[in-house]
Design an enzyme around this catalytic site. Structure first.
Site, PDB file in Angstrom:
ATOM      1  N   ARG A   1       0.762  -1.365   0.031  1.00 42.21           N
ATOM      2  CA  ARG A   1       0.177  -0.059  -0.115  1.00 42.21           C
ATOM      3  C   ARG A   1       0.825   1.351  -0.061  1.00 42.21           C
ATOM      4  O   ARG A   1       0.577   2.386  -0.747  1.00 42.21           O
ATOM      5  CB  ARG A   1      -0.893   0.225   1.249  1.00 42.21           C
ATOM      6  CG  ARG A   1      -1.705  -1.181   1.442  1.00 42.21           C
ATOM      7  CD  ARG A   1      -3.050  -1.219   0.653  1.00 42.21           C
ATOM      8  NE  ARG A   1      -4.248  -2.427   1.025  1.00 42.21           N
ATOM      9  CZ  ARG A   1      -3.705  -3.558   0.373  1.00 42.21           C
ATOM     10  NH1 ARG A   1      -3.021  -3.597  -0.497  1.00 42.21           N
ATOM     11  NH2 ARG A   1      -4.591  -4.447   0.712  1.00 42.21           N
TER      12      ARG A   1
ATOM     13  N   GLU B   1     -14.188 -15.145   8.459  1.00 36.30           N
ATOM     14  CA  GLU B   1     -13.924 -14.427   7.203  1.00 36.30           C
ATOM     15  C   GLU B   1     -13.568 -15.450   6.329  1.00 36.30           C
ATOM     16  O   GLU B   1     -12.376 -15.764   5.932  1.00 36.30           O
ATOM     17  CB  GLU B   1     -12.831 -13.367   7.257  1.00 36.30           C
ATOM     18  CG  GLU B   1     -12.573 -12.564   5.840  1.00 36.30           C
ATOM     19  CD  GLU B   1     -11.747 -11.605   5.775  1.00 36.30           C
ATOM     20  OE1 GLU B   1     -11.083 -11.532   6.861  1.00 36.30           O
ATOM     21  OE2 GLU B   1     -11.501 -10.876   4.675  1.00 36.30           O
TER      22      GLU B   1
ATOM     23  N   LYS C   1     -17.717 -11.966   8.247  1.00 42.45           N
ATOM     24  CA  LYS C   1     -17.076 -11.145   7.291  1.00 42.45           C
ATOM     25  C   LYS C   1     -16.814 -12.087   5.687  1.00 42.45           C
ATOM     26  O   LYS C   1     -16.035 -12.364   5.500  1.00 42.45           O
ATOM     27  CB  LYS C   1     -15.639 -10.651   7.859  1.00 42.45           C
ATOM     28  CG  LYS C   1     -14.976  -9.847   6.683  1.00 42.45           C
ATOM     29  CD  LYS C   1     -13.875  -9.090   7.427  1.00 42.45           C
ATOM     30  CE  LYS C   1     -13.174  -8.333   6.325  1.00 42.45           C
ATOM     31  NZ  LYS C   1     -12.302  -7.181   7.311  1.00 42.45           N
TER      32      LYS C   1
ATOM     33  N   SER D   1     -14.175  -5.544   1.370  1.00 44.14           N
ATOM     34  CA  SER D   1     -14.271  -4.872   0.386  1.00 44.14           C
ATOM     35  C   SER D   1     -13.613  -5.715  -0.807  1.00 44.14           C
ATOM     36  O   SER D   1     -13.904  -5.625  -2.156  1.00 44.14           O
ATOM     37  CB  SER D   1     -14.022  -3.563   0.103  1.00 44.14           C
ATOM     38  OG  SER D   1     -12.396  -3.264   0.552  1.00 44.14           O
TER      39      SER D   1
ATOM     40  N   GLY E   1     -11.064  -5.534  -3.150  1.00 44.79           N
ATOM     41  CA  GLY E   1     -10.718  -4.819  -4.268  1.00 44.79           C
ATOM     42  C   GLY E   1     -11.750  -4.218  -5.166  1.00 44.79           C
ATOM     43  O   GLY E   1     -11.219  -3.637  -6.052  1.00 44.79           O
TER      44      GLY E   1
ATOM     45  N   ARG F   1      -9.431  -1.748   2.029  1.00 43.56           N
ATOM     46  CA  ARG F   1      -9.169  -0.684   1.006  1.00 43.56           C
ATOM     47  C   ARG F   1     -10.108   0.385   0.736  1.00 43.56           C
ATOM     48  O   ARG F   1     -10.022   1.602   0.392  1.00 43.56           O
ATOM     49  CB  ARG F   1      -8.668  -1.591  -0.259  1.00 43.56           C
ATOM     50  CG  ARG F   1      -7.458  -2.276  -0.250  1.00 43.56           C
ATOM     51  CD  ARG F   1      -7.082  -3.296  -1.073  1.00 43.56           C
ATOM     52  NE  ARG F   1      -7.892  -4.564  -0.732  1.00 43.56           N
ATOM     53  CZ  ARG F   1      -7.968  -5.454  -1.436  1.00 43.56           C
ATOM     54  NH1 ARG F   1      -7.336  -5.643  -2.499  1.00 43.56           N
ATOM     55  NH2 ARG F   1      -8.513  -6.614  -0.929  1.00 43.56           N
TER      56      ARG F   1
END
Ligand code: 13P
Length: 338
Positions: free
Chosen positions: A33, A177, A219, A261, A263, A292
């Site tokens: 990042r 998740e 998630k 999210s 991507g 992100r």
């Protein structure tokens, strides 16, 4: 805030449209990042960046929990206060990523299992003593030629259930998740099938291991086209198919679904969430746990420069507020024009 048990903690995190800020990038991921804005990923830069996020005005009232990486839960702000205390002052709960990443599965090319059960109980005890109220474990499912296999899904969901039980035994809420990746050129129906198989397996394993669903958050990915598919599904189709898949496979007693999210662009992640909440017809809170999609505009505006802190914080505050509105089904595209 007095939160006495995991059921209250889970409900608190997603109360009133609030969601989760995922800031638990591992150091290598944070490096990627930072590369995108030309900033070196040093311990101090990571601290400065996250301190800036956690002090943003828009944390308050919009963010119910922040997921941290091991380095961050131990870190102090420039003035010496603990970063995790900054989060609490904003009315949010600190949480911690506890899995140890992905390992290839033997005889299953292109597939991985998430590891980290060894020593998990001891690590959880330490995190609980530092004030962590919830935890996260991410399993990754790939779509491709002949995959995901049942073996990969089963191994990952079994580990997720073991982790979830251990987190609850230590008084913390597990975020489970099972991420079906957007990578590839598959269509939305292939994503639906992989997501459905993963969710069915996950809730079977959670039940078998005696995990309290009322003290758990899910998630998941949204059901979308693969990112290289040239025929991208519309916002309405993503919303309808995601909801259909969740309603058929997620127990009604779960307090909250907090999407990753994965991507998607920041606005699209908000638009999808809003579209689902406008449709309604489910019992859980339907909210966000974006990395992100919450941080991207803020990261870009910051660029590693202290003179950009206010504008960067403003970007995070805006995304947090927009996603809260989306969790209530009250977002409108015009609200993005500032
Ligand atoms: P993204 O929203 O960037 O996918 O990150 C969420 C997350 O925590 C992935 O584990």
């Amino acid at each position: 805030m007095s939160l006495d048990n995991i059921e209250e903690i889970a409900s608190f995190i997603v109360a009133d449209g609030k969601g989760i800020l995922a800031a638990d990038e591992s150091n290598p991921t944070c490096g990627k990042r930072f590369d995108s804005i030309g900033v070196e990923s040093t311990e101090e830069n990571r601290r400065d960046y996250r301190e800036m996020l956690f002090r943003s005005k828009g944390m308050k009232g919009n963010i119910g929990g922040v997921i941290l990486f091991d380095e961050t839960i131990r870190q102090s702000a420039a003035d010496g206060s603990l970063l995790r205390d900054l989060i609490s002052k904003q009315g949010a709960l600190p949480g911690i990523k506890v899995d140890k990443g992905l390992q290839p599965i033997e005889d299953c090319p292109g597939e991985t299992v998430t590891v980290g059960l060894d020593g998990l109980d001891e690590r959880l005890k330490e995190y609980a003593s530092m004030g962590a109220k919830f935890t996260k474990w991410r399993a990754v499912i790939n779509i491709g030629d002949g995959i995901p296999t049942d073996k990969c899904i089963d191994a990952n969901m079994d580990a997720l259930a073991d982790y979830a039980k251990c987190a609850q035994d230590n008084g913390m809420v597990p975020i489970v998740e099972p991420e079906v990746l957007m990578d590839g050129d598959h269509n939305i129906d292939e994503c639906y099938q992989a997501t459905e198989r993963s969710l069915k397996s996950l809730f079977n394993h959670l039940e078998k291991k005696g995990v309290n669903i009322k003290g758990t958050l899910l998630k998941p990915n949204m059901v979308t086209s693969g990112k290289d598919n040239s025929n991208q599904a519309s916002i309405d189709e993503v919303a309808e198919k995601t909801l259909d898949c969740l309603i058929k496979n997620v127990p009604a007693e779960l307090p909250g679904v907090t999407f990753l999210s994965g991507g998607q662009s920041d606005i699209l992640a908000t638009a999808h969430l809003d579209a689902m909440n406008k449709i309604g017809g489910f019992s859980w809170k339907l909210s966000f746990s974006y990395g992100r999609a919450l941080q991207a505009p803020s990261l870009k505006a910051w660029g590693g420069k202290s003179e950009n802190v206010f504008i960067s914080q403003d970007e995070l505050s805006h995304r947090a507020e927009m996603n809260k509105l989306a969790s209530l089904g009250q977002w409108e595209e015009e609200l993005e024009d500032r």
